[in-house]
Design a protein around this motif. Structure first.
Motif, PDB file in Angstrom:
ATOM      1  N   VAL A  14     -15.896  -1.731 -17.533  1.00 28.40           N
ATOM      2  CA  VAL A  14     -15.069  -1.232 -18.628  1.00 28.40           C
ATOM      3  C   VAL A  14     -15.879  -1.455 -19.908  1.00 28.40           C
ATOM      4  O   VAL A  14     -16.362  -2.556 -20.137  1.00 28.40           O
ATOM      5  N   PRO A  15     -16.119  -0.429 -20.742  1.00 27.38           N
ATOM      6  CA  PRO A  15     -15.471   0.886 -20.708  1.00 27.38           C
ATOM      7  C   PRO A  15     -16.291   1.976 -20.039  1.00 27.38           C
ATOM      8  O   PRO A  15     -15.825   3.100 -19.940  1.00 27.38           O
ATOM      9  N   GLU A  16     -17.540   1.685 -19.601  1.00 21.31           N
ATOM     10  CA  GLU A  16     -18.431   2.759 -19.161  1.00 21.31           C
ATOM     11  C   GLU A  16     -17.855   3.579 -18.005  1.00 21.31           C
ATOM     12  O   GLU A  16     -17.916   4.812 -18.002  1.00 21.31           O
ATOM     13  N   THR A  17     -17.296   2.915 -17.006  1.00 24.87           N
ATOM     14  CA  THR A  17     -16.796   3.621 -15.829  1.00 24.87           C
ATOM     15  C   THR A  17     -15.385   4.140 -16.020  1.00 24.87           C
ATOM     16  O   THR A  17     -15.013   5.186 -15.505  1.00 24.87           O
ATOM     17  N   GLY A  18     -14.599   3.420 -16.765  1.00 27.87           N
ATOM     18  CA  GLY A  18     -13.211   3.800 -16.973  1.00 27.87           C
ATOM     19  C   GLY A  18     -12.397   2.584 -17.349  1.00 27.87           C
ATOM     20  O   GLY A  18     -12.920   1.472 -17.453  1.00 27.87           O
ATOM     21  N   ALA A  19     -11.112   2.789 -17.561  1.00 27.72           N
ATOM     22  CA  ALA A  19     -10.242   1.696 -17.985  1.00 27.72           C
ATOM     23  C   ALA A  19      -8.958   1.698 -17.168  1.00 27.72           C
ATOM     24  O   ALA A  19      -7.865   1.522 -17.692  1.00 27.72           O
ATOM     25  N   ALA A  20      -9.077   1.915 -15.865  1.00 29.79           N
ATOM     26  CA  ALA A  20      -7.921   1.874 -14.970  1.00 29.79           C
ATOM     27  C   ALA A  20      -8.350   1.166 -13.689  1.00 29.79           C
ATOM     28  O   ALA A  20      -9.437   1.431 -13.165  1.00 29.79           O
ATOM     29  N   PRO A  21      -7.530   0.227 -13.171  1.00 25.68           N
ATOM     30  CA  PRO A  21      -7.912  -0.506 -11.964  1.00 25.68           C
ATOM     31  C   PRO A  21      -8.274   0.395 -10.785  1.00 25.68           C
ATOM     32  O   PRO A  21      -9.249   0.126 -10.084  1.00 25.68           O
ATOM     33  N   ASP A  22      -7.499   1.474 -10.567  1.00 19.92           N
ATOM     34  CA  ASP A  22      -7.793   2.322  -9.410  1.00 19.92           C
ATOM     35  C   ASP A  22      -9.135   3.034  -9.567  1.00 19.92           C
ATOM     36  O   ASP A  22      -9.848   3.261  -8.593  1.00 19.92           O
ATOM     37  N   VAL A  23      -9.506   3.375 -10.787  1.00 22.64           N
ATOM     38  CA  VAL A  23     -10.810   4.005 -11.026  1.00 22.64           C
ATOM     39  C   VAL A  23     -11.938   3.030 -10.708  1.00 22.64           C
ATOM     40  O   VAL A  23     -12.929   3.378 -10.059  1.00 22.64           O
ATOM     41  N   LEU A  24     -11.803   1.776 -11.148  1.00 23.69           N
ATOM     42  CA  LEU A  24     -12.839   0.769 -10.908  1.00 23.69           C
ATOM     43  C   LEU A  24     -12.972   0.452  -9.427  1.00 23.69           C
ATOM     44  O   LEU A  24     -14.085   0.287  -8.912  1.00 23.69           O
ATOM     45  N   ILE A  25     -11.840   0.387  -8.724  1.00 17.28           N
ATOM     46  CA  ILE A  25     -11.890   0.127  -7.286  1.00 17.28           C
ATOM     47  C   ILE A  25     -12.577   1.279  -6.560  1.00 17.28           C
ATOM     48  O   ILE A  25     -13.442   1.080  -5.701  1.00 17.28           O
ATOM     49  N   ALA A  26     -12.193   2.507  -6.923  1.00 17.81           N
ATOM     50  CA  ALA A  26     -12.798   3.671  -6.273  1.00 17.81           C
ATOM     51  C   ALA A  26     -14.292   3.750  -6.555  1.00 17.81           C
ATOM     52  O   ALA A  26     -15.083   4.129  -5.695  1.00 17.81           O
ATOM     53  N   ALA A  27     -14.708   3.376  -7.771  1.00 16.05           N
ATOM     54  CA  ALA A  27     -16.120   3.461  -8.148  1.00 16.05           C
ATOM     55  C   ALA A  27     -16.975   2.440  -7.417  1.00 16.05           C
ATOM     56  O   ALA A  27     -18.162   2.670  -7.185  1.00 16.05           O
ATOM     57  N   THR A  28     -16.389   1.300  -7.045  1.00 12.22           N
ATOM     58  CA  THR A  28     -17.191   0.236  -6.454  1.00 12.22           C
ATOM     59  C   THR A  28     -17.033   0.101  -4.941  1.00 12.22           C
ATOM     60  O   THR A  28     -17.967  -0.302  -4.258  1.00 12.22           O
ATOM     61  N   LEU A  29     -15.861   0.423  -4.425  1.00  9.70           N
ATOM     62  CA  LEU A  29     -15.647   0.326  -2.989  1.00  9.70           C
ATOM     63  C   LEU A  29     -15.604   1.688  -2.311  1.00  9.70           C
ATOM     64  O   LEU A  29     -15.556   1.775  -1.094  1.00  9.70           O
ATOM     65  N   GLY A  30     -15.584   2.760  -3.131  1.00 14.80           N
ATOM     66  CA  GLY A  30     -15.630   4.098  -2.573  1.00 14.80           C
ATOM     67  C   GLY A  30     -14.266   4.613  -2.208  1.00 14.80           C
ATOM     68  O   GLY A  30     -13.468   3.928  -1.594  1.00 14.80           O
ATOM     69  N   ALA A  31     -13.972   5.838  -2.625  1.00 15.87           N
ATOM     70  CA  ALA A  31     -12.670   6.427  -2.322  1.00 15.87           C
ATOM     71  C   ALA A  31     -12.651   7.103  -0.962  1.00 15.87           C
ATOM     72  O   ALA A  31     -11.608   7.512  -0.488  1.00 15.87           O
ATOM     73  N   VAL A  89      -8.441  -5.825 -17.013  1.00 13.47           N
ATOM     74  CA  VAL A  89      -8.648  -4.492 -17.589  1.00 13.47           C
ATOM     75  C   VAL A  89      -7.852  -4.363 -18.883  1.00 13.47           C
ATOM     76  O   VAL A  89      -8.367  -3.876 -19.903  1.00 13.47           O
ATOM     77  N   GLU A  90      -6.594  -4.804 -18.843  1.00 12.89           N
ATOM     78  CA  GLU A  90      -5.764  -4.724 -20.048  1.00 12.89           C
ATOM     79  C   GLU A  90      -6.380  -5.545 -21.182  1.00 12.89           C
ATOM     80  O   GLU A  90      -6.432  -5.108 -22.328  1.00 12.89           O
ATOM     81  N   ARG A  91      -6.871  -6.746 -20.861  1.00 13.79           N
ATOM     82  CA  ARG A  91      -7.475  -7.601 -21.882  1.00 13.79           C
ATOM     83  C   ARG A  91      -8.746  -6.966 -22.442  1.00 13.79           C
ATOM     84  O   ARG A  91      -9.003  -7.018 -23.642  1.00 13.79           O
TER      85      ARG A  91
END
Length: 565
Positions: free
Chosen positions: A227-244, A140-142
């Protein structure tokens, strides 16, 4: 949205049968503006980047020398060296001196030309949660730093453990070497697809689910993010794909508790533990890297909610267009791509603690919505009408002066009053000298353990140098400095010679109390360190900030403060 990299589509993957074929570890991606090219190094005697027409990659730019940077394959590995260029080259943000071995994911720069080593060796087809989350953070940082795409796929599997394992291995066999698959939780796999946009990630999500369902007794579903469409934070990407909704996005952090050797820190920790006994909202203030997150985590552990989830949101990393959906959740059909209902981070923290990190970065419109949640303890999902009660303890942190932000109209006064009923200030590291050696030893032990070495001793000269340094990046900078020292040391004792050059003159420096006003000495040392960091990174502010262990915004502020901008 398609792949951002036509060269990768043609050279690094084969799309005709849907396979993500492995790239070799000798593949490099070279970029100059819109021009991109994947080069297989073993097809050439050497790969040279320069202005000369004889170069393998010709860069018509005055900042690039005729023969600037060389990459070659020999003795079973990739190596890079600068060919005596006028402006020099960098490897992962550091000046490239001599020939250096390269690893997958390394970033080289020759003026405006960027080179990435594409390949990747994996010791296991499916990595564990620790390696997975570390790689996700790095990717994500890269992606953010180099404005590249990153696709993420969450694959949820149900079935017997053996069947789930077989399904995961089948999916892993279809990945490129540059990709990664790891187990985030039992039955939940996360796939990282560098250089892939949302459209390509979504296509592979469908393929991965179909592959997994091909194993008898396995039910599978998959979601894609990018990234960048969904967001740029690991927790956001995890929540978007595995569900919060299935479980908290983040468990209580396993980071060490705040070191409290200094009287001021002990008093702060005692106040924090008293505040933890209530449900009152607490505002934690302090400079970047001073330990605000550690204090917040300690409050969670000391509270009656310790058994509940601890969720941290970096308000600065969430795109404004996604803030509503990420904080409050959304209903199915609320917007394009919302194919199912998903709870937001606030609901995810139910029964536990929610830390709103960098709250000073929230847009004014979102501040008003957050104020309502704090007052009424109810959320309404995007696209919904139902008000949902939430049982959450809120903490907030920032390195900004919120009173000043209120005065200039950048932060709502009513929200500030609502947050600051209890305010805790974490002192900067330079005001906690007793904690320096304790923290340094703690960090040294941790790094040595990961390297399989005994913990090194700290020499008196090194400790003296640490105490004379002003630490503009606070604890975060100290950790980076000690990690570097342990890695470079070839003895059982860390000395000043293992520290960055800026520390060399500090070992024998006079005590600030005897050498003049402390504030003036601290300012002068800080100014010198800023100048040195910029010199070592050829003026690149992002790399200079990383070297100092501070944010780019903090660096720009300090440059203006000392008239260096």
């Amino acid at each position: 949205m398609g792949s951002s990299d036509p060269a990768l589509d043609g050279d690094a993957t084969r799309e005709d049968d849907g396979a993500y074929e492995a790239t070799t570890e000798t593949c490099v991606l070279v970029r100059l503006g819109a021009a991109r090219r994947v080069i297989e190094v073993r097809d050439h005697r050497e790969v040279v980047i320069g202005r000369s027409s004889e170069s393998t990659f010709v860069a018509d730019d005055d900042r690039v020398s005729r023969r600037h940077l060389r990459i070659r394959w020999h003795d079973g590995a990739l190596y890079a060296d600068d060919l005596g260029s006028r402006n020099g080259s960098t490897l992962n943000g550091r000046r490239l001196a001599g020939e250096r071995a390269l690893e997958a994911g390394d970033e080289l720069a020759a003026g405006p030309v960027r080179v990435t080593v594409c390949g990747r060796r994996r010791s296991a087809p499916i990595v564990d949660e620790g390696e997975l989350t570390a790689r996700l953070a790095a990717e994500v940082e890269r992606a953010v730093r180099f404005k590249r795409q990153l696709g993420v796929v969450g694959l949820s599997l149900r079935g017997s453990p053996n069947a789930i394992r077989e399904a995961g291995l089948r999916v892993a066999s279809r990945l490129r070497r540059i990709d990664l698959i790891g187990e985030y939780a039992p039955g939940e796999l996360l796939l990282l697809l560098p250089e892939s946009g949302l459209e390509k990630a979504a296509a592979f999500a469908d393929e991965a689910a179909a592959l997994a369902r091909g194993i008898a007794g396995v039910e599978a579903s998959a979601l894609a993010a990018a990234v960048p469409e969904t967001g740029a934070a690991p927790d956001v990407l995890i929540a978007a794909t595995l569900g919060a909704s299935a479980r908290p996005v983040a468990a209580a952090p396993a980071e060490p508790a705040l070191v409290a050797e200094d009287p001021a820190t002990r008093e702060l920790l005692e106040l924090a533990r008293r505040a933890a006994r209530s449900n009152a909202t607490v505002l934690v203030l302090g400079e970047t890297g001073s330990g605000k997150e550690l204090l917040a985590a300690e409050m969670h552990r000391a509270s009656a909610r310790a058994a509940g989830p601890y969720v941290r949101i970096n308000c600065a990393s969430l795109p404004e267009t996604l803030l509503d959906a990420e904080l409050f959740g959304h209903e199915r059909g609320a917007f394009t791509g919302a194919d199912r209902r998903r709870v937001g981070f606030i609901e995810t923290a139910a029964g536990g603690t929610l830390l709103l990190d960098e709250i000073g970065e929230l847009p004014l419109g979102m501040q008003a919505k957050l104020l309502r949640v704090l007052e009424e303890r109810k959320v309404t999902r995007v696209g919904g009408t139902e008000e949902i009660p939430v049982d959450v303890r809120f903490l907030a942190s920032t390195n900004r002066d919120l009173e000043r932000e209120v005065a200039r109209g950048a932060f709502r006064e009513d929200l500030y009053f609502r947050l600051s009923g209890i305010t805790l200030r974490v002192p900067p590291l330079r005001e906690r000298p007793r904690e320096l050696p304790v923290l340094a030893e703690q960090f040294a032990r941790g790094v040595a353990a990961t390297l399989g070495r005994p913990a090194p001793r700290l020499s008196p000269a090194l400790v003296a140098a640490l105490k004379h340094y002003p630490w503009p990046g606070n604890v975060r900078e100290l950790k980076n400095v000690i990690e570097r020292a342990v890695i470079l040391a070839d003895s059982s004792e860390l000395g000043v010679e293992h520290l960055p050059q800026r520390f060399a003159a500090l070992a024998a420096a006079p005590s600030p109390a005897r050498g003049g006003p402390m504030r003036e000495q601290v300012d002068e040392l800080e100014r010198r360190n800023l100048v040195e960091a910029l010199r070592e990174t050829a003026g690149n502010r992002t790399h200079a900030a990383r070297r100092l262990g501070i944010s780019r915004r903090a660096l720009i502020y300090k440059l203006k403060k000392y008239g260096l901008s």
